[in-house]
Design a protein around this motif. Sequence first.
Motif, PDB file in Angstrom:
ATOM      1  N   CYS A 285     -38.439 -33.125   5.397  1.00  0.00           N
ATOM      2  CA  CYS A 285     -39.749 -32.908   6.328  1.00  0.00           C
ATOM      3  C   CYS A 285     -40.532 -31.813   5.679  1.00  0.00           C
ATOM      4  O   CYS A 285     -39.986 -30.982   4.855  1.00  0.00           O
ATOM      5  CB  CYS A 285     -39.556 -32.474   7.861  1.00  0.00           C
ATOM      6  N   GLU A 286     -41.909 -31.821   5.801  1.00  0.00           N
ATOM      7  CA  GLU A 286     -42.653 -30.861   5.608  1.00  0.00           C
ATOM      8  C   GLU A 286     -43.259 -30.339   6.869  1.00  0.00           C
ATOM      9  O   GLU A 286     -43.324 -31.000   7.914  1.00  0.00           O
ATOM     10  CB  GLU A 286     -43.848 -31.284   4.606  1.00  0.00           C
ATOM     11  N   PRO A 287     -43.484 -28.854   6.923  1.00  0.00           N
ATOM     12  CA  PRO A 287     -43.879 -28.461   8.300  1.00  0.00           C
ATOM     13  C   PRO A 287     -45.214 -29.182   8.835  1.00  0.00           C
ATOM     14  O   PRO A 287     -46.029 -29.297   8.238  1.00  0.00           O
ATOM     15  CB  PRO A 287     -44.077 -26.859   7.766  1.00  0.00           C
ATOM     16  N   TRP A 288     -45.259 -29.392  10.076  1.00  0.00           N
ATOM     17  CA  TRP A 288     -46.424 -30.013  10.561  1.00  0.00           C
ATOM     18  C   TRP A 288     -47.115 -28.906  11.510  1.00  0.00           C
ATOM     19  O   TRP A 288     -48.329 -28.754  11.629  1.00  0.00           O
ATOM     20  CB  TRP A 288     -46.015 -31.060  11.417  1.00  0.00           C
TER      21      TRP A 288
ATOM     22  N   SER B 197     -45.753 -25.737  14.716  1.00  0.00           N
ATOM     23  CA  SER B 197     -44.389 -24.927  15.511  1.00  0.00           C
ATOM     24  C   SER B 197     -45.317 -24.329  16.890  1.00  0.00           C
ATOM     25  O   SER B 197     -46.366 -24.254  16.837  1.00  0.00           O
ATOM     26  CB  SER B 197     -43.982 -23.766  14.779  1.00  0.00           C
ATOM     27  N   TYR B 198     -44.350 -24.428  17.799  1.00  0.00           N
ATOM     28  CA  TYR B 198     -44.778 -23.960  19.168  1.00  0.00           C
ATOM     29  C   TYR B 198     -43.761 -23.160  19.723  1.00  0.00           C
ATOM     30  O   TYR B 198     -42.429 -23.069  19.396  1.00  0.00           O
ATOM     31  CB  TYR B 198     -44.798 -25.388  19.951  1.00  0.00           C
ATOM     32  N   ASP B 199     -44.309 -22.321  20.811  1.00  0.00           N
ATOM     33  CA  ASP B 199     -43.389 -21.313  21.487  1.00  0.00           C
ATOM     34  C   ASP B 199     -42.467 -21.991  22.370  1.00  0.00           C
ATOM     35  O   ASP B 199     -43.102 -22.990  23.164  1.00  0.00           O
ATOM     36  CB  ASP B 199     -44.383 -20.507  22.195  1.00  0.00           C
ATOM     37  N   GLY B 200     -41.306 -22.009  22.281  1.00  0.00           N
ATOM     38  CA  GLY B 200     -40.194 -22.498  23.265  1.00  0.00           C
ATOM     39  C   GLY B 200     -39.367 -21.468  23.908  1.00  0.00           C
ATOM     40  O   GLY B 200     -38.181 -21.717  23.871  1.00  0.00           O
ATOM     41  N   GLY B 201     -39.988 -20.462  24.370  1.00  0.00           N
ATOM     42  CA  GLY B 201     -39.245 -19.276  25.014  1.00  0.00           C
ATOM     43  C   GLY B 201     -38.328 -18.622  24.140  1.00  0.00           C
ATOM     44  O   GLY B 201     -38.944 -18.051  23.253  1.00  0.00           O
ATOM     45  N   ASP B 202     -37.185 -18.578  24.182  1.00  0.00           N
ATOM     46  CA  ASP B 202     -36.369 -18.116  23.291  1.00  0.00           C
ATOM     47  C   ASP B 202     -36.123 -18.509  21.958  1.00  0.00           C
ATOM     48  O   ASP B 202     -35.316 -18.466  21.200  1.00  0.00           O
ATOM     49  CB  ASP B 202     -35.014 -17.456  23.593  1.00  0.00           C
ATOM     50  N   HIS B 203     -36.752 -19.923  21.973  1.00  0.00           N
ATOM     51  CA  HIS B 203     -36.419 -20.920  20.727  1.00  0.00           C
ATOM     52  C   HIS B 203     -38.088 -21.139  20.352  1.00  0.00           C
ATOM     53  O   HIS B 203     -38.960 -20.791  20.704  1.00  0.00           O
ATOM     54  CB  HIS B 203     -35.899 -22.152  21.177  1.00  0.00           C
ATOM     55  N   VAL B 204     -38.024 -21.727  19.009  1.00  0.00           N
ATOM     56  CA  VAL B 204     -39.380 -22.069  18.374  1.00  0.00           C
ATOM     57  C   VAL B 204     -38.999 -23.663  18.358  1.00  0.00           C
ATOM     58  O   VAL B 204     -38.160 -23.928  17.797  1.00  0.00           O
ATOM     59  CB  VAL B 204     -39.709 -21.354  16.996  1.00  0.00           C
ATOM     60  N   LEU B 205     -39.991 -24.177  18.733  1.00  0.00           N
ATOM     61  CA  LEU B 205     -40.088 -25.648  18.325  1.00  0.00           C
ATOM     62  C   LEU B 205     -40.789 -26.294  17.193  1.00  0.00           C
ATOM     63  O   LEU B 205     -41.944 -25.775  16.949  1.00  0.00           O
ATOM     64  CB  LEU B 205     -40.525 -26.602  19.821  1.00  0.00           C
ATOM     65  N   PHE B 206     -40.087 -26.623  16.098  1.00  0.00           N
ATOM     66  CA  PHE B 206     -40.694 -26.913  14.914  1.00  0.00           C
ATOM     67  C   PHE B 206     -40.888 -28.445  14.621  1.00  0.00           C
ATOM     68  O   PHE B 206     -39.738 -29.398  14.905  1.00  0.00           O
ATOM     69  CB  PHE B 206     -39.843 -26.311  13.828  1.00  0.00           C
ATOM     70  N   LEU B 207     -42.185 -28.817  14.331  1.00  0.00           N
ATOM     71  CA  LEU B 207     -42.306 -30.573  14.219  1.00  0.00           C
ATOM     72  C   LEU B 207     -42.443 -30.477  12.440  1.00  0.00           C
ATOM     73  O   LEU B 207     -43.185 -29.599  12.034  1.00  0.00           O
ATOM     74  CB  LEU B 207     -43.573 -30.974  14.960  1.00  0.00           C
ATOM     75  N   GLY B 208     -41.854 -31.488  12.047  1.00  0.00           N
ATOM     76  CA  GLY B 208     -41.850 -31.750  10.696  1.00  0.00           C
ATOM     77  C   GLY B 208     -42.113 -33.202  10.350  1.00  0.00           C
ATOM     78  O   GLY B 208     -41.935 -34.257  11.268  1.00  0.00           O
ATOM     79  N   ARG B 209     -43.054 -33.226   9.461  1.00  0.00           N
ATOM     80  CA  ARG B 209     -43.587 -34.707   9.103  1.00  0.00           C
ATOM     81  C   ARG B 209     -42.521 -35.190   7.878  1.00  0.00           C
ATOM     82  O   ARG B 209     -42.289 -34.729   6.931  1.00  0.00           O
ATOM     83  CB  ARG B 209     -44.849 -34.588   8.452  1.00  0.00           C
TER      84      ARG B 209
END
Length: 146
Positions: A105-108, A110-122
């Motif tokens: 994946c390449e980075p698409w 990222s979003y705040d997910g509380g104590d986590h970060v949600l990473f979307l990849g293409r």
Amino acid sequence: MTRELRDCLGHFATGVTVVTSEIDGQKHGATVNSFTAVSLDPPLVLVSLDRTSKAGRHLGDRPFVVNVLKEGQSDLAMHFAGRPTARPIRWDGTKLAEALAHIVCEPWRSYDGGDHVLFLGRVKEIGTSQGDPLLFYRGAFTKRGA
């Protein structure tokens, strides 16, 4: 409620992945069971990483690989969860050479997910091999149909 929620969520069986990337010329990985398909058009996947982890702090601006582990690779999962194994890690670039499947994946976004970060990849590349998936259920590794 944190412990109770974790126990409840543990009743959802998941596959086990290792998200790998290269940071400052070094290959790194993190064991992740929070992985999902998001979209076929465009092709997107999501991984959720603890924001205090090395991967969680550095993944947003670099390519990454989601490596789906297969049965018999629980030691590999533990290695990338911080319990190193003596077994040598076989790499193919930033992919784990023996994974059941890989999704480059390449980075698409990222979003705040509380104590986590949600990473979307293409998704840029995919590959599969033979075998059955390594599963995680109620805090332990398990086999399909077990």
